[in-house]
Write a protein that holds these residues in place. Structure first.
Motif, PDB file in Angstrom:
ATOM      1  N   ARG A   1       0.853  -1.195   0.000  1.00 19.71           N
ATOM      2  CA  ARG A   1       0.000   0.000   0.000  1.00 19.71           C
ATOM      3  C   ARG A   1       0.890   1.247   0.000  1.00 19.71           C
ATOM      4  N   PRO A   2       1.017   1.911  -1.134  1.00 18.91           N
ATOM      5  CA  PRO A   2       1.912   3.078  -1.230  1.00 18.91           C
ATOM      6  C   PRO A   2       1.623   4.158  -0.200  1.00 18.91           C
ATOM      7  N   GLU A   3       0.348   4.353   0.121  1.00 16.82           N
ATOM      8  CA  GLU A   3       0.004   5.397   1.093  1.00 16.82           C
ATOM      9  C   GLU A   3       0.543   5.058   2.476  1.00 16.82           C
ATOM     10  N   GLU A   4       0.634   3.767   2.812  1.00 15.06           N
ATOM     11  CA  GLU A   4       1.229   3.380   4.096  1.00 15.06           C
ATOM     12  C   GLU A   4       2.725   3.673   4.106  1.00 15.06           C
ATOM     13  N   LEU A   5       3.388   3.420   2.997  1.00 20.08           N
ATOM     14  CA  LEU A   5       4.810   3.730   2.901  1.00 20.08           C
ATOM     15  C   LEU A   5       5.056   5.226   3.013  1.00 20.08           C
ATOM     16  N   ASP A   6       4.177   6.040   2.432  1.00 19.13           N
ATOM     17  CA  ASP A   6       4.310   7.492   2.556  1.00 19.13           C
ATOM     18  C   ASP A   6       4.219   7.925   4.019  1.00 19.13           C
ATOM     19  N   ARG A   7       3.204   7.415   4.720  1.00 22.88           N
ATOM     20  CA  ARG A   7       3.029   7.780   6.135  1.00 22.88           C
ATOM     21  C   ARG A   7       4.199   7.265   6.967  1.00 22.88           C
TER      22      ARG A   7
ATOM     23  N   GLU B   1      16.577  11.260  10.301  1.00 21.94           N
ATOM     24  CA  GLU B   1      17.482  10.741   9.270  1.00 21.94           C
ATOM     25  C   GLU B   1      17.261   9.249   9.100  1.00 21.94           C
ATOM     26  N   VAL B   2      17.691   8.740   7.951  1.00 18.39           N
ATOM     27  CA  VAL B   2      17.789   7.301   7.707  1.00 18.39           C
ATOM     28  C   VAL B   2      19.096   7.079   6.966  1.00 18.39           C
ATOM     29  N   ARG B   3      19.991   6.338   7.587  1.00 19.02           N
ATOM     30  CA  ARG B   3      21.286   6.072   6.957  1.00 19.02           C
ATOM     31  C   ARG B   3      21.223   4.846   6.057  1.00 19.02           C
ATOM     32  N   LEU B   4      20.382   3.881   6.451  1.00 13.77           N
ATOM     33  CA  LEU B   4      20.320   2.617   5.724  1.00 13.77           C
ATOM     34  C   LEU B   4      18.860   2.232   5.499  1.00 13.77           C
ATOM     35  N   LEU B   5      18.477   2.078   4.234  1.00 16.05           N
ATOM     36  CA  LEU B   5      17.128   1.656   3.871  1.00 16.05           C
ATOM     37  C   LEU B   5      17.236   0.326   3.134  1.00 16.05           C
ATOM     38  N   ILE B   6      16.623  -0.714   3.695  1.00 14.93           N
ATOM     39  CA  ILE B   6      16.632  -2.035   3.073  1.00 14.93           C
ATOM     40  C   ILE B   6      15.205  -2.389   2.659  1.00 14.93           C
ATOM     41  N   ASN B   7      14.956  -2.388   1.358  1.00 14.20           N
ATOM     42  CA  ASN B   7      13.651  -2.780   0.827  1.00 14.20           C
ATOM     43  C   ASN B   7      13.672  -4.286   0.602  1.00 14.20           C
ATOM     44  N   ASN B   8      13.293  -5.003   1.644  1.00 17.24           N
ATOM     45  CA  ASN B   8      13.429  -6.457   1.667  1.00 17.24           C
ATOM     46  C   ASN B   8      12.104  -7.199   1.534  1.00 17.24           C
ATOM     47  N   ALA B   9      11.012  -6.632   1.993  1.00 16.57           N
ATOM     48  CA  ALA B   9       9.748  -7.365   2.080  1.00 16.57           C
ATOM     49  C   ALA B   9       9.421  -8.067   0.767  1.00 16.57           C
TER      50      ALA B   9
ATOM     51  N   ARG C   1      -3.292 -13.931  -5.494  1.00 17.58           N
ATOM     52  CA  ARG C   1      -1.905 -14.248  -5.158  1.00 17.58           C
ATOM     53  C   ARG C   1      -0.947 -13.583  -6.145  1.00 17.58           C
ATOM     54  N   TRP C   2      -1.310 -13.531  -7.422  1.00 15.47           N
ATOM     55  CA  TRP C   2      -0.501 -12.803  -8.401  1.00 15.47           C
ATOM     56  C   TRP C   2      -0.369 -11.342  -7.991  1.00 15.47           C
ATOM     57  N   GLU C   3      -1.504 -10.719  -7.670  1.00 18.12           N
ATOM     58  CA  GLU C   3      -1.480  -9.297  -7.324  1.00 18.12           C
ATOM     59  C   GLU C   3      -0.673  -9.040  -6.059  1.00 18.12           C
ATOM     60  N   ALA C   4      -0.815  -9.922  -5.072  1.00 14.29           N
ATOM     61  CA  ALA C   4      -0.045  -9.757  -3.836  1.00 14.29           C
ATOM     62  C   ALA C   4       1.453  -9.851  -4.121  1.00 14.29           C
ATOM     63  N   THR C   5       1.848 -10.804  -4.959  1.00 14.62           N
ATOM     64  CA  THR C   5       3.262 -10.990  -5.269  1.00 14.62           C
ATOM     65  C   THR C   5       3.832  -9.764  -5.978  1.00 14.62           C
ATOM     66  N   LEU C   6       3.104  -9.268  -6.965  1.00 14.70           N
ATOM     67  CA  LEU C   6       3.566  -8.079  -7.685  1.00 14.70           C
ATOM     68  C   LEU C   6       3.581  -6.849  -6.782  1.00 14.70           C
ATOM     69  N   ASN C   7       2.545  -6.688  -5.984  1.00 12.68           N
ATOM     70  CA  ASN C   7       2.439  -5.481  -5.148  1.00 12.68           C
ATOM     71  C   ASN C   7       3.471  -5.467  -4.027  1.00 12.68           C
ATOM     72  N   ILE C   8       3.721  -6.606  -3.426  1.00 15.05           N
ATOM     73  CA  ILE C   8       4.703  -6.658  -2.335  1.00 15.05           C
ATOM     74  C   ILE C   8       6.125  -6.614  -2.887  1.00 15.05           C
ATOM     75  N   ASN C   9       6.416  -7.493  -3.832  1.00 15.78           N
ATOM     76  CA  ASN C   9       7.798  -7.663  -4.282  1.00 15.78           C
ATOM     77  C   ASN C   9       8.305  -6.543  -5.175  1.00 15.78           C
ATOM     78  N   VAL C  10       7.430  -5.987  -6.010  1.00  6.82           N
ATOM     79  CA  VAL C  10       7.854  -4.936  -6.938  1.00  6.82           C
ATOM     80  C   VAL C  10       7.439  -3.560  -6.432  1.00  6.82           C
ATOM     81  N   HIS C  11       6.148  -3.369  -6.227  1.00  4.63           N
ATOM     82  CA  HIS C  11       5.672  -2.043  -5.826  1.00  4.63           C
ATOM     83  C   HIS C  11       6.164  -1.665  -4.434  1.00  4.63           C
ATOM     84  N   GLY C  12       6.357  -2.659  -3.571  1.00  4.95           N
ATOM     85  CA  GLY C  12       6.887  -2.359  -2.242  1.00  4.95           C
ATOM     86  C   GLY C  12       8.279  -1.760  -2.302  1.00  4.95           C
TER      87      GLY C  12
END
Length: 284
Positions: free
Chosen positions: A70-76, A87-95, A110-121
């Motif tokens: 959910r992009p809006e959650e990442l924004d918040r 500050e953030v010195r280290l950002l690891i986009n791992n999920a 399941r397709w949508e979840a995989t794309l949304n979590i792995n790519v859009h996340g």
């Protein structure tokens, strides 16, 4: 002092999907080297468990519930982290999640979840955090979780493989964007080989076709029996990131072999070659 402690120690680390697996391993290492670790995961209880591991070892950590799809959650999330820590010195986009099943049998959800979590996340994690990092004026490091799967093909793991090819391409372009804008933000593509994680556990396959379980079991057993120790792999990841390397590997020899095969495949323009492992799993 270890190189990663020298570079990252005292800073703030944000790790998504840090309730388990590679995310938890990187979070633990970040805590060991003196970082304040923001442990983000959709599973709040799992995030709290990683925080307990870090704090019981003398480190500093906070658990945050986060759905990276959910992009809006990442924004918040980015706004709140910078409001709290500055500050953030280290950002690891791992999920990320593994999805098993033939393309036409994997359900839409399941397709949508995989794309949304792995790519859009990953994409929206960068989009949400980078403006704040730039505004802070401080040097930072971003690691996006690719995979040796980003350089190959595997039937019945199509959904996951597609997402890792995408993350790899995104990271390469992001690296060049930072260079073009002359920003003090270092980008790394983290390429795990075979690490002992729970990504192929049976319970992680909720929403997959029923016939995916045999494939999951075979992959789980292979990782259990032949995989690299998770914490050792995560230590190597942060050491290489601290050296400003774009390519960050747990098992360089494995990466070299798979990438070499990809180079030959592209140069010769031959049809995709069936991996021996795929044939073995299908025969079982």
């Amino acid at each position: 002092m270890a190189r990663d402690a020298e570079v990252f120690g005292g800073g703030v680390a944000v790790v998504t999907g840090a309730g388990s697996g590679i995310g938890a391993g990187i979070a633990r290492r970040a805590g060991q080297i003196g970082m304040t670790v923001i442990v983000a995961d959709i599973n709040e209880q799992a995030a709290a468990g990683t925080v307990d591991e870090i704090t019981s070892a003398g480190g500093k950590a906070e658990a945050w519930k986060l759905d990276v799809s959910r992009p809006e959650e990442l924004d918040r999330f980015a706004e709140q982290v910078f409001a709290r820590h500055g500050e953030v010195r280290l950002l690891i986009n791992n999920a990320g999640i593994e999805t098993v099943g033939y393309t036409w049998e994997v359900p839409t959800a399941r397709w949508e979840a995989t794309l949304n979590i792995n790519v859009h996340g990953v994409i929206h994690g960068v989009r949400a955090f980078v403006p704040h990092i730039i505004a802070s004026g401080k040097e930072a490091w971003i690691g996006n979780l690719s995979s040796v799967g980003a350089f190959g093909h595997m039937p019945a793991q199509t959904a996951y493989t597609v997402t890792k090819h995408a993350v790899q391409a995104f990271s390469e372009c992001l690296y060049l964007e930072m260079e073009l804008k002359n920003l003090p933000i270092h980008v790394s593509s983290i390429v795990p080989g075979m690490l002992r994680t729970n990504i192929f556990n049976a319970e992680a396959g909720e929403g997959e076709p029923a016939n995916a379980q045999a494939h999951r079991r075979a992959m789980f057993e292979m990782m259990r029996d032949y995989g690299m120790d998770l914490d050792e792999g995560c230590r190597l990841f942060l050491e290489q990131m601290a050296e400003n390397k774009f390519w960050v590997h747990s098992q360089p020899e494995m990466s070299e072999q798979i990438i070499g095969g990809r180079i030959r495949f592209l140069q010769d323009q031959i049809p995709p070659i069936m991996p021996d492992l795929a044939r073995q799993i299908a025969a079982d």
